[in-house]
Design a protein around this motif. Structure first.
Motif, PDB file in Angstrom:
ATOM      1  N   ARG A 283      43.860 -21.045  55.807  1.00  0.00           N
ATOM      2  CA  ARG A 283      42.459 -21.718  55.941  1.00  0.00           C
ATOM      3  C   ARG A 283      41.698 -21.981  54.577  1.00  0.00           C
ATOM      4  O   ARG A 283      41.655 -21.174  54.108  1.00  0.00           O
ATOM      5  CB  ARG A 283      41.689 -20.934  57.046  1.00  0.00           C
ATOM      6  CG  ARG A 283      40.372 -21.649  57.265  1.00  0.00           C
ATOM      7  CD  ARG A 283      39.720 -20.886  58.286  1.00  0.00           C
ATOM      8  NE  ARG A 283      39.396 -19.797  57.837  1.00  0.00           N
ATOM      9  CZ  ARG A 283      38.381 -18.689  58.413  1.00  0.00           C
ATOM     10  NH1 ARG A 283      38.048 -19.189  59.595  1.00  0.00           N
ATOM     11  NH2 ARG A 283      38.160 -17.536  58.008  1.00  0.00           N
TER      12      ARG A 283
ATOM     13  N   ALA B 216      36.081 -24.611  57.448  1.00  0.00           N
ATOM     14  CA  ALA B 216      35.457 -24.486  58.885  1.00  0.00           C
ATOM     15  C   ALA B 216      34.539 -25.231  59.261  1.00  0.00           C
ATOM     16  O   ALA B 216      33.617 -25.750  58.377  1.00  0.00           O
ATOM     17  CB  ALA B 216      35.432 -22.858  58.873  1.00  0.00           C
TER      18      ALA B 216
ATOM     19  N   ASP C 145      38.670 -25.237  62.515  1.00  0.00           N
ATOM     20  CA  ASP C 145      39.189 -24.643  61.267  1.00  0.00           C
ATOM     21  C   ASP C 145      39.940 -25.772  60.346  1.00  0.00           C
ATOM     22  O   ASP C 145      40.556 -26.928  61.160  1.00  0.00           O
ATOM     23  CB  ASP C 145      40.136 -23.599  61.237  1.00  0.00           C
ATOM     24  CG  ASP C 145      39.266 -22.286  61.207  1.00  0.00           C
ATOM     25  OD1 ASP C 145      38.153 -22.311  61.334  1.00  0.00           O
ATOM     26  OD2 ASP C 145      39.862 -21.217  61.913  1.00  0.00           O
TER      27      ASP C 145
ATOM     28  N   ASP D   7      43.138 -25.686  65.094  1.00  0.00           N
ATOM     29  CA  ASP D   7      42.607 -24.547  65.787  1.00  0.00           C
ATOM     30  C   ASP D   7      42.414 -23.334  65.360  1.00  0.00           C
ATOM     31  O   ASP D   7      43.302 -22.461  64.810  1.00  0.00           O
ATOM     32  CB  ASP D   7      43.600 -24.448  67.165  1.00  0.00           C
ATOM     33  CG  ASP D   7      42.924 -23.792  68.473  1.00  0.00           C
ATOM     34  OD1 ASP D   7      42.199 -23.041  68.497  1.00  0.00           O
ATOM     35  OD2 ASP D   7      43.670 -24.189  69.403  1.00  0.00           O
ATOM     36  N   PRO D   8      41.182 -22.586  65.612  1.00  0.00           N
ATOM     37  CA  PRO D   8      41.055 -21.110  65.039  1.00  0.00           C
ATOM     38  C   PRO D   8      41.848 -20.127  65.708  1.00  0.00           C
ATOM     39  O   PRO D   8      42.025 -19.168  65.197  1.00  0.00           O
ATOM     40  CB  PRO D   8      39.499 -21.051  65.254  1.00  0.00           C
ATOM     41  CG  PRO D   8      38.801 -22.207  65.466  1.00  0.00           C
ATOM     42  CD  PRO D   8      39.982 -23.236  65.822  1.00  0.00           C
TER      43      PRO D   8
END
Length: 271
Positions: A12, A15, A41, A242-243
């Motif tokens: 990552r 965000a 994210d 997708d977090p």
């Protein structure tokens, strides 16, 4: 000949905790709050073999992220350093598509071969960019860097499905963009598909409910089905934003909240 196995990491770099549902899915079921929170994210992905590293997408810089209303957490180079990879280790960069959050910073990887679908670069630099709506997800400085790389002989074009390095292949799916491609990787737990923006969120896949930024709804739905066929099961499909990815898959190391090991078995986590 049996395909080699790779380790695969989701890294990552940005965000947006302020994101809302209506920005991420099209159809809202009755009673579903369209204004509910649905954070986003931003990732790059590293495919690490015994003698090679393939980077899938190169992210975006802080200026571009901030200008578009998102939070830049760290450069993709710093994310790679968390798993012990440097810029010189990356021999190939697969760019799934040329949207601003996936195609920046290619100059950080000067020794890498850049892989893109013919249809994607043609779209991003062609007559379609006369439309403000269609050019909105693209970034002019990034495309300038890509044209420099093209003239420097660094770009490898693909038309459809192709193998990039032994076992690792790209598959043209379209939908989100004309040249959208996904990446299929053999790992110790089976075939993992890095779907990038062919599947932004798990919900886009399970509900067959597209992300609102796309060029063809029909192709987007078909892309979801192609991704499903390519993967060894639902938990082998990795969405682009997708977090839940960082909650479902093991951390690379304690304290590295932004790095997950996708080649390891995921844990069951509710949405």
């Amino acid at each position: 000949m049996e395909s080699p196995e790779y380790r695969v990491f989701a890294l990552r770099y940005g965000a947006n905790p302020r994101r809302r549902r209506f920005e991420n899915v099209i159809f809202q079921q009755s009673g579903d709050c369209h204004d509910a929170s649905m954070p986003m994210d931003f990732f790059v992905w590293a495919v690490v073999g015994t003698d090679r590293v393939v980077l899938v997408d190169t992210g975006s810089g802080p200026g571009t992220m901030t200008a578009r209303g998102h939070d830049h957490l760290r450069p993709p180079l710093a994310a790679l350093a968390d798993i012990g990879v440097g810029a010189a280790d990356v021999g190939d960069v697969i760019t799934t598509h040329l949207h601003w959050d996936h195609a920046g910073a290619i100059d950080d990887f000067p020794h890498a071969r850049l892989h893109i679908q013919r249809a994607e670069l043609a779209h991003a630099t062609g007559p379609s960019m006369d439309s403000p709506f269609l050019r909105r997800p693209y970034d002019r400085p990034q495309l300038t860097a890509w044209l420099r790389a093209l003239y420097d002989g660094r770009v490898a074009f693909h038309q459809g499905d192709d193998e990039i390095v032994p076992g690792v292949s790209v598959h043209h799916v379209g939908g989100h963009t004309p040249g959208m491609q996904v990446v299929r990787v053999p790992t110790g737990r089976g075939w993992v598909v890095l779907a990038s923006d062919a599947v932004h969120y798990y919900e886009n896949l399970t509900a067959e409910n597209p992300f609102p930024v796309l060029v063809s709804t029909i192709d987007y739905i078909e892309a979801l089905r192609t991704v499903t066929r390519l993967a060894d099961g639902p938990d082998h499909i990795i969405p682009g934003h997708d977090p839940l990815v960082l909650r479902r898959f093991p951390r690379v190391a304690p304290g590295l909240d932004g790095a997950a090991a996708l080649h390891l078995e995921p844990a069951a986590v509710s949405a």
